[in-house]
Scaffold this motif. Sequence first.
Motif, PDB file in Angstrom:
ATOM      1  N   LYS A   1      -1.952 -47.966 -11.717  1.00  0.00           N
ATOM      2  CA  LYS A   1      -1.277 -48.652 -11.351  1.00  0.00           C
ATOM      3  C   LYS A   1      -1.866 -49.534 -10.216  1.00  0.00           C
ATOM      4  O   LYS A   1      -1.699 -51.217  -9.891  1.00  0.00           O
ATOM      5  N   SER A   2      -2.324 -48.833  -9.807  1.00  0.00           N
ATOM      6  CA  SER A   2      -3.334 -49.469  -8.288  1.00  0.00           C
ATOM      7  C   SER A   2      -4.365 -50.411  -8.861  1.00  0.00           C
ATOM      8  O   SER A   2      -4.680 -51.091  -7.933  1.00  0.00           O
ATOM      9  N   ARG A   3      -5.195 -49.548 -10.182  1.00  0.00           N
ATOM     10  CA  ARG A   3      -5.851 -51.124 -10.708  1.00  0.00           C
ATOM     11  C   ARG A   3      -5.549 -52.384 -10.606  1.00  0.00           C
ATOM     12  O   ARG A   3      -5.973 -53.708 -10.406  1.00  0.00           O
ATOM     13  N   LEU A   4      -4.271 -52.731 -10.617  1.00  0.00           N
ATOM     14  CA  LEU A   4      -3.632 -53.635 -11.740  1.00  0.00           C
ATOM     15  C   LEU A   4      -3.378 -54.235 -10.134  1.00  0.00           C
ATOM     16  O   LEU A   4      -3.063 -55.445 -10.166  1.00  0.00           O
ATOM     17  N   ILE A   5      -3.287 -53.591  -8.465  1.00  0.00           N
ATOM     18  CA  ILE A   5      -2.968 -54.360  -7.348  1.00  0.00           C
ATOM     19  C   ILE A   5      -4.253 -54.661  -7.025  1.00  0.00           C
ATOM     20  O   ILE A   5      -4.946 -56.029  -6.150  1.00  0.00           O
TER      21      ILE A   5
ATOM     22  N   VAL B   1      -6.324 -58.614  -4.747  1.00  0.00           N
ATOM     23  CA  VAL B   1      -6.836 -58.304  -3.955  1.00  0.00           C
ATOM     24  C   VAL B   1      -8.369 -58.886  -3.498  1.00  0.00           C
ATOM     25  O   VAL B   1      -8.539 -59.219  -2.839  1.00  0.00           O
ATOM     26  N   LEU B   2      -9.218 -57.969  -4.548  1.00  0.00           N
ATOM     27  CA  LEU B   2     -10.572 -58.185  -4.037  1.00  0.00           C
ATOM     28  C   LEU B   2     -10.922 -59.786  -5.066  1.00  0.00           C
ATOM     29  O   LEU B   2     -11.771 -59.686  -4.402  1.00  0.00           O
TER      30      LEU B   2
END
Lengths: 290, 180
Positions: free
Chosen positions: A2-6, A10-11
């Motif tokens: 999930k954190s990768r999806l966010i 952003v990047l």
Amino acid sequence: MKSRLILLPVLALALLGVVLGPIGAKLLGFERLIDAPAVHLAPQKIFAIGGFTVTNTLLSAWLTCIVILLLFGLGSRRMAMVPGRLQGFLEVLVEALYGFIRGMAGERYARRWFPLLATIFVFVAFNAWMALLPIYPTVGFKAEGADHVTTHLLRSAGTDINMPLALALIAFVFIEVWGFRVHRFGYLREFFRFGNPVQTFIGLLELISHFIRIISFTFRLFGNMLAGEIVLFMMTFLTFFVTPIIFYGLEILVGGVQALVFMGLTLVFAVLAVAPHEGHREEHAEAGQH
Amino acid sequence: MLSAPRLAEEASGIGALGIDPWSLLAYLVTFGLLVALLYTLAYKRILGVLDARSGRIRDSLEEADRVRREAQEQQEAMQRTLLEGREEGQRVLAEAREAAERYREQQATQARAEAAQLIDRAREEIRQERDAALEQVRSEFASLAVSAAERIIHRSLDPDAHRDLIDEVLAEGDARAGRN
């Protein structure tokens, strides 16, 4: 996962900001989208009342005062023994500041000094924090023919040298008045030492150092606030998105630290002013021996 | 677009900083008013509540200390009372045992005395019975002796007139019986 999806969007947004900004424009060879920010030290005139000019920094200071008064007024309107959230927040703030002052000055002076010192902290910090709101750099007036804001409606009061200078003068008067109040004319012996050329010179240096404080107080706050503003402008200009957030976080910290430093130094100098100085120490020592 | 205004800085040096006596005065007045208003509206109240709360907490702690001390004293007093009660109980028990022992001893002594009295009385009765029996035997023997003598001498003897003679005979009889 999930954190990768966010993190990925952003990047991507950060990269897009760099590409669209002046760096990308230079590398990819297209015309940059925004003009480079110009640094101007003096505040800008918004309107005048008679002969008195109201600048954007002064307007910002008044707005900050209103916010502070509303916050404190509403929070302390109905004080309860079991506090609500706002009252709790204010109590934590007041308790922390009072504890800080009492820790250095002792109970004797803490209650008397608290209103001024706490207000220095609150005023400096809130001025710095409120300037991070997006309305500060965006809302303003355009000059004729200009395609962007040329006069900002609001600008951090800390970036106007008059505000740090006013606080420095207040701090200076506060320190000297308390020194004189406690030691009476004996306080002047700290500066005017006769009979020994070395002591006379030290006294003179001491006198100069007290006046130098006005300059150091002023430029420390002014420099930090202005530098913070410039850094935010430059990072926003260079990277557009995401990256400036880091510097916004830094500026929140800088605002708090500068407020604490201004208040802390005023407190320390006041404590030194009311502490028994050399002549008094000798008198105390003699009194102690007897 | 985000951009700071590009303004020509007319002044140079220290003048470019924009130090203005009126602005300075405005900041001084603004800050002074802020201090006064915050002190009146907020600081006094907040510090008052903090003082009141710390006073209340201090009072509560002192009260809790007092209650704890009292509870401890009461517990100690209760334990002392309990200990005293136990000691008193043991003392009473010991006294009861001693009294019971004394009573038992007394009863035993009394029983022994009564038994001795009974024995003495029985002995006395036996002795009296024996004496009575002996007296009766002696009487019977006297009568027999008189009858025998009458038969021997063929004449009637007056028992009262010959009492001395009869006693003499009986004494001889006793003397013989004692020898036997």
